[in-house]
Design an enzyme around this catalytic site. Structure first.
Site, PDB file in Angstrom:
ATOM      1  N   CYS A   1       0.814  -1.232   0.000  1.00 29.88           N
ATOM      2  CA  CYS A   1       0.000   0.000   0.000  1.00 29.88           C
ATOM      3  C   CYS A   1       0.843   1.275   0.000  1.00 29.88           C
ATOM      4  CB  CYS A   1      -0.946  -0.002   1.190  1.00 29.88           C
ATOM      5  SG  CYS A   1      -2.139  -1.350   1.130  1.00 29.88           S
TER       6      CYS A   1
ATOM      7  N   HIS B   1      -3.443   7.581   2.197  1.00 32.16           N
ATOM      8  CA  HIS B   1      -3.764   6.240   1.715  1.00 32.16           C
ATOM      9  C   HIS B   1      -5.193   5.930   2.159  1.00 32.16           C
ATOM     10  CE1 HIS B   1      -3.828   2.067   0.917  1.00 32.16           C
ATOM     11  NE2 HIS B   1      -3.592   1.657   2.150  1.00 32.16           N
TER      12      HIS B   1
ATOM     13  N   ASN C   1      -9.983  -0.177  -0.070  1.00 30.13           N
ATOM     14  CA  ASN C   1      -8.526  -0.059  -0.099  1.00 30.13           C
ATOM     15  C   ASN C   1      -8.002  -0.664  -1.403  1.00 30.13           C
ATOM     16  OD1 ASN C   1      -5.784  -0.206   0.276  1.00 30.13           O
ATOM     17  ND2 ASN C   1      -5.886  -1.087   2.332  1.00 30.13           N
TER      18      ASN C   1
HETATM   19  C1  LIG Z   1     -10.150  -4.862  10.098  1.00 31.33           C
HETATM   20  C2  LIG Z   1     -10.797  -3.918  11.090  1.00 31.33           C
HETATM   21  C3  LIG Z   1     -11.835  -3.071  10.393  1.00 31.33           C
HETATM   22  C4  LIG Z   1     -11.499  -4.765  12.150  1.00 31.33           C
HETATM   23  O1  LIG Z   1     -12.066  -3.906  13.106  1.00 31.33           O
HETATM   24  P1  LIG Z   1     -11.919  -4.259  14.660  1.00 31.33           P
HETATM   25  O2  LIG Z   1     -12.705  -3.252  15.402  1.00 31.33           O
HETATM   26  O3  LIG Z   1     -10.466  -4.370  14.969  1.00 31.33           O
HETATM   27  O4  LIG Z   1     -12.659  -5.622  14.715  1.00 31.33           O
HETATM   28  P2  LIG Z   1     -12.147  -6.995  15.329  1.00 31.33           P
HETATM   29  O5  LIG Z   1     -11.082  -7.572  14.473  1.00 31.33           O
HETATM   30  O6  LIG Z   1     -11.861  -6.770  16.786  1.00 31.33           O
HETATM   31  O7  LIG Z   1     -13.445  -7.863  15.196  1.00 31.33           O
HETATM   32  C5  LIG Z   1     -14.579  -7.598  15.987  1.00 31.33           C
HETATM   33  C6  LIG Z   1     -15.610  -8.638  15.667  1.00 31.33           C
HETATM   34  O8  LIG Z   1     -16.110  -8.414  14.361  1.00 31.33           O
HETATM   35  C7  LIG Z   1     -16.029  -9.607  13.603  1.00 31.33           C
HETATM   36  N1  LIG Z   1     -15.824  -9.272  12.202  1.00 31.33           N
HETATM   37  C8  LIG Z   1     -14.664  -9.206  11.508  1.00 31.33           C
HETATM   38  N2  LIG Z   1     -14.904  -8.875  10.245  1.00 31.33           N
HETATM   39  C9  LIG Z   1     -16.227  -8.722  10.118  1.00 31.33           C
HETATM   40  C10 LIG Z   1     -17.088  -8.404   9.074  1.00 31.33           C
HETATM   41  N3  LIG Z   1     -16.623  -8.132   7.839  1.00 31.33           N
HETATM   42  N4  LIG Z   1     -18.396  -8.317   9.305  1.00 31.33           N
HETATM   43  C11 LIG Z   1     -18.903  -8.576  10.515  1.00 31.33           C
HETATM   44  N5  LIG Z   1     -18.150  -8.910  11.563  1.00 31.33           N
HETATM   45  C12 LIG Z   1     -16.824  -8.981  11.367  1.00 31.33           C
HETATM   46  C13 LIG Z   1     -14.851 -10.344  14.189  1.00 31.33           C
HETATM   47  O9  LIG Z   1     -14.930 -11.727  13.898  1.00 31.33           O
HETATM   48  C14 LIG Z   1     -15.041 -10.056  15.654  1.00 31.33           C
HETATM   49  O10 LIG Z   1     -16.029 -10.913  16.150  1.00 31.33           O
HETATM   50  P3  LIG Z   1     -15.876 -11.588  17.605  1.00 31.33           P
HETATM   51  O11 LIG Z   1     -15.819 -10.417  18.550  1.00 31.33           O
HETATM   52  O12 LIG Z   1     -17.105 -12.391  17.723  1.00 31.33           O
HETATM   53  O13 LIG Z   1     -14.600 -12.351  17.554  1.00 31.33           O
HETATM   54  C15 LIG Z   1      -9.744  -3.010  11.770  1.00 31.33           C
HETATM   55  O14 LIG Z   1      -8.929  -3.770  12.631  1.00 31.33           O
HETATM   56  C16 LIG Z   1      -8.888  -2.307  10.759  1.00 31.33           C
HETATM   57  O15 LIG Z   1      -9.349  -1.467  10.030  1.00 31.33           O
HETATM   58  N6  LIG Z   1      -7.590  -2.626  10.714  1.00 31.33           N
HETATM   59  C17 LIG Z   1      -6.702  -2.036   9.735  1.00 31.33           C
HETATM   60  C18 LIG Z   1      -6.914  -2.724   8.404  1.00 31.33           C
HETATM   61  C19 LIG Z   1      -6.200  -2.021   7.290  1.00 31.33           C
HETATM   62  O16 LIG Z   1      -6.379  -0.848   7.107  1.00 31.33           O
HETATM   63  N7  LIG Z   1      -5.409  -2.789   6.528  1.00 31.33           N
HETATM   64  C20 LIG Z   1      -4.717  -2.296   5.409  1.00 31.33           C
HETATM   65  C21 LIG Z   1      -3.605  -1.411   5.818  1.00 31.33           C
HETATM   66  S1  LIG Z   1      -2.699  -0.899   4.452  1.00 31.33           S
END
Ligand SMILES: CC(C)(COP(=O)(O)OP(=O)(O)OC[C@H]1O[C@@H](n2cnc3c(N)ncnc32)[C@H](O)[C@@H]1OP(=O)(O)O)[C@@H](O)C(=O)NCCC(=O)NCCS
Length: 325
Positions: free
Chosen positions: A114, A252, A282
């Site tokens: 990215c 980004h 993204n």
């Molecule tokens: C991925 C992201 C959105 C997840 O958000 P989060 O608040 O950290 O969520 P969590 O991973 O703690 O998951 C919370 C719950 O939602 C669930 N969940 C994950 N993806 C889901 C989806 N698409 N839809 C519904 N529920 C989802 C998880 O399984 C978890 O359930 P549980 O509590 O029963 O285990 C966040 O961590 C993020 O944006 N990270 C950066 C990602 C990124 O930008 N990557 C590229 C960088 S270049």
């Protein structure tokens, strides 16, 4: 001194739009969850037989048209991508051929996930500043849908396909001050010990496959806010300016919550932040040029504006650049 001036841009998004509602038919997710956590509402997915080189060529051709140039005017193509058409040759050489450049100049791919566009911009800027080339096309193009596990709701909802390109041209009469138009500074970083928090499950030498995206979302989020915040502050300090001098932050486009946290960190009003992640998710290396082009095309970014671009990606890699449009 020589500065690289950005003289035009172009972008391309595949026709096929997949909304959050569409994804609820294949994975256990909801529009509410995706919008609340990421700000993403839709992503564009490449059509059957549509490759990274096709999207890259469309974006590059638009940038050429907007500048009134042809491939014959270009000395180098640097294409940032994590999803090349083939393991080799570089996707950039296909674009070189399609742009009708024959054997003129050189073309190669850049892999920094990215952060790829920021890395490619820095490399092109240095080629121009040292006088080796006069004009370069810097492209970010991704077919990220091809390395996603479409059954993994924690990653497949986040990414999309697309391409964006800019043309850099040498301005040999620059003053060397921050009033110059063009790339004023570039800042690149990486820290390989975090390579496993955002990666693919395989690759040519490890598994003889491309592998699929794997991510520790929480860790990536934490690093993203920290590292991109740090590089923004370093860029301001290096150029002896404050956030009040910035006209536009073009970040980004990974997650609206990360973008908001970064703007808040430097106290930049939301109206000065270019956000397109809602429309295309993204798109990795394509995300900054896509955002940049949309704000240029709708007239928000004007000649003379001061822009700060920044990104973080797998590696971890991160970086930024200060640009006067
Ligand atoms: C991925 C992201 C959105 C997840 O958000 P989060 O608040 O950290 O969520 P969590 O991973 O703690 O998951 C919370 C719950 O939602 C669930 N969940 C994950 N993806 C889901 C989806 N698409 N839809 C519904 N529920 C989802 C998880 O399984 C978890 O359930 P549980 O509590 O029963 O285990 C966040 O961590 C993020 O944006 N990270 C950066 C990602 C990124 O930008 N990557 C590229 C960088 S270049």
């Amino acid at each position: 001194m020589i500065r690289s001036r950005i003289i035009s841009c172009g972008s391309y998004l595949p026709r096929n739009i997949v909304t959050n509602a569409d994804l609820t038919k294949t994975v256990d997710t909801s529009d509410e969850w995706i919008v609340q956590r990421t700000g993403i509402k839709a992503r564009h997915i490449a059509g059957e037989g549509e490759n990274t080189s096709d999207m890259a060529t469309m974006a590059a051709q638009k940038a050429l048209d907007n500048a009134g140039l042809t491939g014959a005017d270009i000395d180098a193509i640097i294409l940032a991508t994590t999803t090349p058409d083939r393991t080799f040759p570089a996707t950039a050489v296909t674009v070189q051929d399609r742009l009708g450049m024959g054997d003129h100049g050189f073309a190669f791919d850049m892999q920094a996930v990215c952060s790829g566009f920021v890395y490619a911009l820095a490399v092109a800027d240095n080629f121009i500043k040292c006088g080796q080339i006069k004009r370069a096309i810097v492209i970010g193009a991704e077919h990220f849908s091809s390395i996603l596990n479409w059954e993994d709701r924690t990653t497949c909802v986040l990414f999309g396909d697309g391409a964006g390109a800019v043309i850099l041209e040498a301005d040999e009469n620059a003053t060397g001050t921050k009033e110059d138009r063009g790339v004023l500074s570039t800042h690149l970083h990486s820290e390989g010990k975090h390579r496993d928090i955002l990666c693919t499950s395989g690759g040519p030498s490890k598994t003889q496959t491309t592998g699929m995206v794997e991510m520790n979302g929480k860790e990536v989020f934490r690093h993203a806010v920290h590292r991109m915040g740090q590089t923004i502050e370093d860029t301001l300090k290096f150029n002896n300016i404050t956030a009040a001098d910035i006209d536009w932050l073009v970040p980004h486009q990974a997650n609206k919550r990360i973008i908001d946290a970064l703007a808040k960190r430097i106290d930049l009003p939301a109206e000065q932040v270019v956000v397109t992640v809602d429309k295309h998710g993204n798109t990795s290396a394509a995300s900054i040029p896509l955002a940049l082009c949309s704000a240029v095309e709708d007239g928000r970014i004007k000649q003379g504006d001061l822009l700060l671009i920044e990104a973080m990606g797998g590696g971890l890699t991160w970086g930024s650049s200060l640009i006067r449009w």
